[in-house]
Design a protein around this motif. Sequence first.
Motif, PDB file in Angstrom:
ATOM      1  N   ASN A  54       0.826  -1.221   0.000  1.00  0.00           N
ATOM      2  CA  ASN A  54       0.000   0.000   0.000  1.00  0.00           C
ATOM      3  C   ASN A  54       0.856   1.266   0.000  1.00  0.00           C
ATOM      4  N   LEU A  56       3.156   2.437   1.843  1.00  0.00           N
ATOM      5  CA  LEU A  56       3.649   3.121   3.040  1.00  0.00           C
ATOM      6  C   LEU A  56       5.161   3.168   2.930  1.00  0.00           C
ATOM      7  N   GLU A  75      -1.099  10.993  -5.689  1.00  0.00           N
ATOM      8  CA  GLU A  75      -1.997  10.964  -4.537  1.00  0.00           C
ATOM      9  C   GLU A  75      -3.443  10.653  -4.899  1.00  0.00           C
ATOM     10  N   THR A  79      -4.665   7.312  -2.984  1.00  0.00           N
ATOM     11  CA  THR A  79      -5.572   7.380  -1.838  1.00  0.00           C
ATOM     12  C   THR A  79      -6.782   6.444  -1.976  1.00  0.00           C
ATOM     13  N   ARG A  82      -5.645   2.882  -1.539  1.00  0.00           N
ATOM     14  CA  ARG A  82      -5.346   2.511  -0.159  1.00  0.00           C
ATOM     15  C   ARG A  82      -6.606   2.170   0.620  1.00  0.00           C
ATOM     16  N   ALA A  83      -7.698   2.852   0.289  1.00  0.00           N
ATOM     17  CA  ALA A  83      -8.953   2.576   0.989  1.00  0.00           C
ATOM     18  C   ALA A  83      -9.400   1.138   0.758  1.00  0.00           C
ATOM     19  N   ILE A 110     -15.104  10.105   6.132  1.00  0.00           N
ATOM     20  CA  ILE A 110     -14.404  11.089   5.308  1.00  0.00           C
ATOM     21  C   ILE A 110     -13.793  10.487   4.057  1.00  0.00           C
ATOM     22  N   VAL A 111     -13.580   9.182   4.029  1.00  0.00           N
ATOM     23  CA  VAL A 111     -13.025   8.580   2.819  1.00  0.00           C
ATOM     24  C   VAL A 111     -14.124   7.905   2.002  1.00  0.00           C
TER      25      VAL A 111
END
Lengths: 247, 293
Positions: A54, A56, A75, A79, A82-83, A110-111
Amino acid sequence: MNDKSEMIVMRNVWKQFGSLQALRGVNLTVRQGTVLVIIGPSGSGKSTLLRCINRLEIPTHGEVWVDGQLVVADERKLTPLRAEIGMVFQHFNLYPHLSVMQNVTLAQQIVRKRSRQEAERIALEQLERVGIGEKAYNYPRQLSGGQQQRVAIARALAMNPKIMLFDEPTSALDPEMIKEVLDVMLMLAREGTTMVVVTHEMNFARAAADEVIFMDEGQIVEQGTPEQIFTSPQHERTRQFLSQIMV
Amino acid sequence: MAYEDSYAGIRPIVPVAPRTVRILERVNRFPWWAVAVVLIALITARTIYLSETYLEAFQFIVAGLSVTMMTTLTAFMIALVIGLITGMGRISHNILGHNIATLYVELIRGIPMLVLIFFIALVGVPTAVQLLNSFGHWLLALGLDGIAQPLILLENKGVPMNVRAIIALAVTYGAFLAEVFRAGIQSIDRGQMEAARSQGMTYWQAMRYIILPQAIRNVLPALGNDFISMLKDSSLVSVLAVRDITQVARLYAGQTFRYPEAYVTLSVIYLSMTMLLSMLVKVLERRYRTHER
């Protein structure tokens, strides 16, 4: 990449930390609904490999594909990807300033843009699934290590990820709390969750894994079913490692 | 259980210090300095109340209190915003943001505050006004009259000294608070950001919902102490002839030649404000510490 059953594909992934080569050309495929367990001595690159999935950890070289999408630096693409990848950490990393419920609902709201009601309903569902529904309105610091880790699992599950990553999820736990966490993970494995697990729990690997990878010095030394790895390892280094930990 | 049981009935031997030693220890630990402070405050209050000249000095100087308070409060609010933005810039991976923030902090930290106040009020503000003027002309050329007019009409003379003082204090303290915020953010475990990012939050979402709430709570006592420092440093704006309590006290002393009356009263006014505030900070600190557990 058209084969839908390939959830994670790593191609010749290298990672360098300063002068240290943590990963040296890793190739790997994880199919949908399978459980991959990564074992190996500390410093062998297990966690780094997991964290490259992912992003990181940013690979120095090579490609990582998740669900048919290249994991990129951009990004706006990274993003949402990653969710779809739930992650459980060694030190839980719960948000200490938020209640258990808020821990599990925040990213959903929020995601995933879920309403508060919906997020809370899903959170309770997941908390009950990991057997900790009654602690929803406590704060992380009021829970034991095992309970905190189960909250962390619920937090990841609440996002309905396609993949779950576990980075030594029981290494920071007191011995009597390891089982409650492993039981939850075993349940997920049986339900057909796609999982990649870095662990030292060989019994869990035997019980849950479809495939086991033994890593050493940044490379995959040996790969096979738990049966193959644990009962008839082909490489001397694997045998040596297993004999040291299976006392 | 058995472990505890085996000790049942055995009275632990607690070493007891002789009485005189215990009393001495208490005497040594007692906060005598606080008694001294209270005494000074009482004596001064009595003097101000009884002595006509002190009362006159006090009434004269207190007139500047609202300026001191307004200057400090406004400047601190602005400094908080500057500090938060700069603090985040300091830890940012954005090369431009990081370097601008670091340059600002290093410049401010390397210059004495008194010099900074002169510089910002008498060089910085006029320069900024000029820049805004030319920006207005540029906007006018683009045809944006509405925004351009107020910028062009801005005059250096039109900026009162009080406002300059506030800007000077805010810019100076912005750099100090940036370091407080930076330390606060860096005190949060890296795993927090990783957990948030792994859930698909953006960097800014993670900052807003996860990192900053924890960081700000951690730095509240430090911010309180910086507020106290700023209250004291606000006395420096008297060099700009801003009529804060220090400036008013200087005026009083100059007119009457009653130096003790002016400066004793002034000191006690500052002292009572800072002592009260530092007590508040201590209470705040203790409350957050008990909340932790």
